[in-house]
Design a protein around this motif. Sequence first.
Motif, PDB file in Angstrom:
ATOM      1  N   ARG A  98      -0.240  32.197  74.819  1.00 31.19           N
ATOM      2  CA  ARG A  98       0.978  32.464  74.014  1.00 31.19           C
ATOM      3  C   ARG A  98       2.038  33.168  74.856  1.00 31.19           C
ATOM      4  NH1 ARG A  98      -3.047  34.714  70.190  1.00 31.19           N
ATOM      5  NH2 ARG A  98      -3.735  32.939  68.932  1.00 31.19           N
ATOM      6  N   GLU A  99       1.592  34.099  75.703  1.00 32.11           N
ATOM      7  CA  GLU A  99       2.556  34.843  76.521  1.00 32.11           C
ATOM      8  C   GLU A  99       3.214  33.930  77.558  1.00 32.11           C
ATOM      9  OE1 GLU A  99       2.929  38.920  79.183  1.00 32.11           O
ATOM     10  OE2 GLU A  99       0.992  38.493  78.219  1.00 32.11           O
ATOM     11  N   PHE A 100       2.447  33.066  78.197  1.00 30.09           N
ATOM     12  CA  PHE A 100       3.035  32.104  79.137  1.00 30.09           C
ATOM     13  C   PHE A 100       4.072  31.244  78.416  1.00 30.09           C
ATOM     14  CE2 PHE A 100      -0.158  33.011  82.340  1.00 30.09           C
ATOM     15  CZ  PHE A 100       0.429  32.581  83.530  1.00 30.09           C
ATOM     16  N   ASN A 101       3.738  30.786  77.222  1.00 27.24           N
ATOM     17  CA  ASN A 101       4.649  29.918  76.471  1.00 27.24           C
ATOM     18  C   ASN A 101       5.900  30.664  76.027  1.00 27.24           C
ATOM     19  OD1 ASN A 101       5.172  27.292  75.115  1.00 27.24           O
ATOM     20  ND2 ASN A 101       5.098  28.579  73.299  1.00 27.24           N
ATOM     21  N   THR A 102       5.733  31.863  75.492  1.00 26.92           N
ATOM     22  CA  THR A 102       6.869  32.669  75.012  1.00 26.92           C
ATOM     23  C   THR A 102       7.863  32.916  76.136  1.00 26.92           C
ATOM     24  OG1 THR A 102       5.477  33.734  73.359  1.00 26.92           O
ATOM     25  CG2 THR A 102       7.503  34.877  73.930  1.00 26.92           C
ATOM     26  N   LYS A 103       7.349  33.082  77.348  1.00 29.15           N
ATOM     27  CA  LYS A 103       8.214  33.350  78.501  1.00 29.15           C
ATOM     28  C   LYS A 103       8.732  32.057  79.143  1.00 29.15           C
ATOM     29  CE  LYS A 103       6.553  37.967  79.213  1.00 29.15           C
ATOM     30  NZ  LYS A 103       6.010  39.002  80.080  1.00 29.15           N
ATOM     31  N   GLY A 104       8.466  30.905  78.495  1.00 31.28           N
ATOM     32  CA  GLY A 104       9.008  29.627  78.962  1.00 31.28           C
ATOM     33  C   GLY A 104       8.391  29.103  80.241  1.00 31.28           C
ATOM     34  N   LYS A 105       7.196  29.571  80.552  1.00 30.23           N
ATOM     35  CA  LYS A 105       6.533  29.117  81.781  1.00 30.23           C
ATOM     36  C   LYS A 105       5.787  27.804  81.530  1.00 30.23           C
ATOM     37  CE  LYS A 105       6.378  33.866  83.275  1.00 30.23           C
ATOM     38  NZ  LYS A 105       7.013  33.919  84.585  1.00 30.23           N
ATOM     39  N   ILE A 106       5.569  27.049  82.584  1.00 27.62           N
ATOM     40  CA  ILE A 106       4.899  25.747  82.462  1.00 27.62           C
ATOM     41  C   ILE A 106       3.412  25.961  82.220  1.00 27.62           C
ATOM     42  CG2 ILE A 106       4.449  23.523  83.587  1.00 27.62           C
ATOM     43  CD1 ILE A 106       6.834  24.331  85.526  1.00 27.62           C
ATOM     44  N   ILE A 107       2.852  25.160  81.318  1.00 22.96           N
ATOM     45  CA  ILE A 107       1.408  25.160  81.083  1.00 22.96           C
ATOM     46  C   ILE A 107       0.924  23.723  81.239  1.00 22.96           C
ATOM     47  CG2 ILE A 107      -0.471  25.691  79.492  1.00 22.96           C
ATOM     48  CD1 ILE A 107       1.434  27.701  78.100  1.00 22.96           C
ATOM     49  N   ALA A 108       0.018  23.518  82.205  1.00 28.64           N
ATOM     50  CA  ALA A 108      -0.507  22.180  82.488  1.00 28.64           C
ATOM     51  C   ALA A 108      -1.995  22.159  82.182  1.00 28.64           C
ATOM     52  CB  ALA A 108      -0.276  21.837  83.960  1.00 28.64           C
ATOM     53  N   THR A 109      -2.430  21.179  81.384  1.00 29.32           N
ATOM     54  CA  THR A 109      -3.851  21.085  81.061  1.00 29.32           C
ATOM     55  C   THR A 109      -4.385  19.698  81.388  1.00 29.32           C
ATOM     56  OG1 THR A 109      -3.612  20.284  78.775  1.00 29.32           O
ATOM     57  CG2 THR A 109      -3.475  22.667  79.118  1.00 29.32           C
ATOM     58  N   VAL A 110      -5.678  19.663  81.659  1.00 27.21           N
ATOM     59  CA  VAL A 110      -6.362  18.393  81.875  1.00 27.21           C
ATOM     60  C   VAL A 110      -7.412  18.251  80.778  1.00 27.21           C
ATOM     61  CG1 VAL A 110      -7.732  16.987  83.464  1.00 27.21           C
ATOM     62  CG2 VAL A 110      -6.042  18.607  84.378  1.00 27.21           C
ATOM     63  N   CYS A 111      -7.448  17.086  80.136  1.00 24.52           N
ATOM     64  CA  CYS A 111      -8.506  16.732  79.191  1.00 24.52           C
ATOM     65  C   CYS A 111      -8.620  17.779  78.069  1.00 24.52           C
ATOM     66  CB  CYS A 111      -9.806  16.552  79.977  1.00 24.52           C
ATOM     67  SG  CYS A 111     -11.119  15.665  79.142  1.00 24.52           S
ATOM     68  N   THR A 112      -9.811  18.333  77.863  1.00 31.55           N
ATOM     69  CA  THR A 112     -10.024  19.279  76.752  1.00 31.55           C
ATOM     70  C   THR A 112      -9.341  20.626  76.978  1.00 31.55           C
ATOM     71  OG1 THR A 112     -12.126  19.945  77.728  1.00 31.55           O
ATOM     72  CG2 THR A 112     -12.209  18.230  76.024  1.00 31.55           C
ATOM     73  N   GLY A 113      -8.724  20.810  78.130  1.00 30.70           N
ATOM     74  CA  GLY A 113      -7.932  22.020  78.369  1.00 30.70           C
ATOM     75  C   GLY A 113      -6.777  22.168  77.389  1.00 30.70           C
ATOM     76  N   ALA A 114      -6.423  21.084  76.700  1.00 24.96           N
ATOM     77  CA  ALA A 114      -5.347  21.145  75.694  1.00 24.96           C
ATOM     78  C   ALA A 114      -5.796  21.850  74.410  1.00 24.96           C
ATOM     79  CB  ALA A 114      -4.862  19.739  75.355  1.00 24.96           C
ATOM     80  N   LEU A 115      -7.091  21.834  74.131  1.00 23.05           N
ATOM     81  CA  LEU A 115      -7.571  22.383  72.854  1.00 23.05           C
ATOM     82  C   LEU A 115      -7.272  23.866  72.662  1.00 23.05           C
ATOM     83  CD1 LEU A 115     -10.655  20.116  72.620  1.00 23.05           C
ATOM     84  CD2 LEU A 115      -8.850  20.231  70.905  1.00 23.05           C
ATOM     85  N   PRO A 116      -7.450  24.735  73.669  1.00 29.17           N
ATOM     86  CA  PRO A 116      -7.056  26.127  73.453  1.00 29.17           C
ATOM     87  C   PRO A 116      -5.555  26.292  73.208  1.00 29.17           C
ATOM     88  CG  PRO A 116      -7.755  25.786  75.728  1.00 29.17           C
ATOM     89  CD  PRO A 116      -8.130  24.559  74.958  1.00 29.17           C
ATOM     90  N   LEU A 117      -4.733  25.401  73.761  1.00 28.36           N
ATOM     91  CA  LEU A 117      -3.298  25.448  73.465  1.00 28.36           C
ATOM     92  C   LEU A 117      -3.079  25.195  71.982  1.00 28.36           C
ATOM     93  CD1 LEU A 117      -3.115  25.309  76.565  1.00 28.36           C
ATOM     94  CD2 LEU A 117      -1.261  23.674  76.301  1.00 28.36           C
ATOM     95  N   GLY A 118      -3.817  24.187  71.458  1.00 24.83           N
ATOM     96  CA  GLY A 118      -3.734  23.904  70.028  1.00 24.83           C
ATOM     97  C   GLY A 118      -4.173  25.098  69.201  1.00 24.83           C
ATOM     98  N   LYS A 119      -5.311  25.665  69.554  1.00 27.55           N
ATOM     99  CA  LYS A 119      -5.844  26.804  68.798  1.00 27.55           C
ATOM    100  C   LYS A 119      -4.908  28.014  68.861  1.00 27.55           C
ATOM    101  CE  LYS A 119     -10.076  29.291  67.708  1.00 27.55           C
ATOM    102  NZ  LYS A 119     -10.066  28.976  66.277  1.00 27.55           N
ATOM    103  N   SER A 120      -4.215  28.180  69.994  1.00 28.74           N
ATOM    104  CA  SER A 120      -3.300  29.318  70.145  1.00 28.74           C
ATOM    105  C   SER A 120      -2.072  29.206  69.237  1.00 28.74           C
ATOM    106  CB  SER A 120      -2.829  29.438  71.599  1.00 28.74           C
ATOM    107  OG  SER A 120      -1.851  28.442  71.884  1.00 28.74           O
TER     108      SER A 120
END
Length: 195
Positions: A98-120
Amino acid sequence: MQNKRVLVFLAKAFETMEFSVFIDIFGWARVDYGHHLLVDTCGFTEKVISTFNVPVLVDKTIGEINVDEYDALAIPGGFGEFGFYEEVYDERFLELIREFNTKGKIIATVCTGALPLGKSGILKNRKATTYHLDNGYRQKELEKFGVIVVNESIVVDGNIITSYCPETAPNVAFELLKMLTSEKEMEVIKKAMGF
């Protein structure tokens, strides 16, 4: 030229192939092409055991991370059978996302790495993808977090890069490299690496 830093988060049971692309591609960019791109690895513990039992010593533990020092966060996927979700769904990691996103930083995920982004919660009403070959089970899971799931190999929505299986890992790293440098620079390195 100012240094840019990428934090690669290794949760227990991460996939080594999905992790190594960030080290190699950014290593080529730094060593052979003079880009000031630094990569730090991070986990909950100093030694993280991957899906297939390869131990990796990380540079930092989660409590040592200052988000302001980084330009991007990279999250390889992993296997639930070996405890991946125990760590990626930990509130301390969700808060880091959430902090990376709030500060407008890039978040790159591979495969199931996207799921914690969803949960956040950061993907609510945004486009993303995740692993797609198990009758869409993981994609349905992502959808439950209010995500607009797109069945494409790589989906970019603003500062977020998601992808759908291990095969996409190098392209996610190249997409992140492009966002941190330029398309032209990324293509030079991609070609040099034989892609």
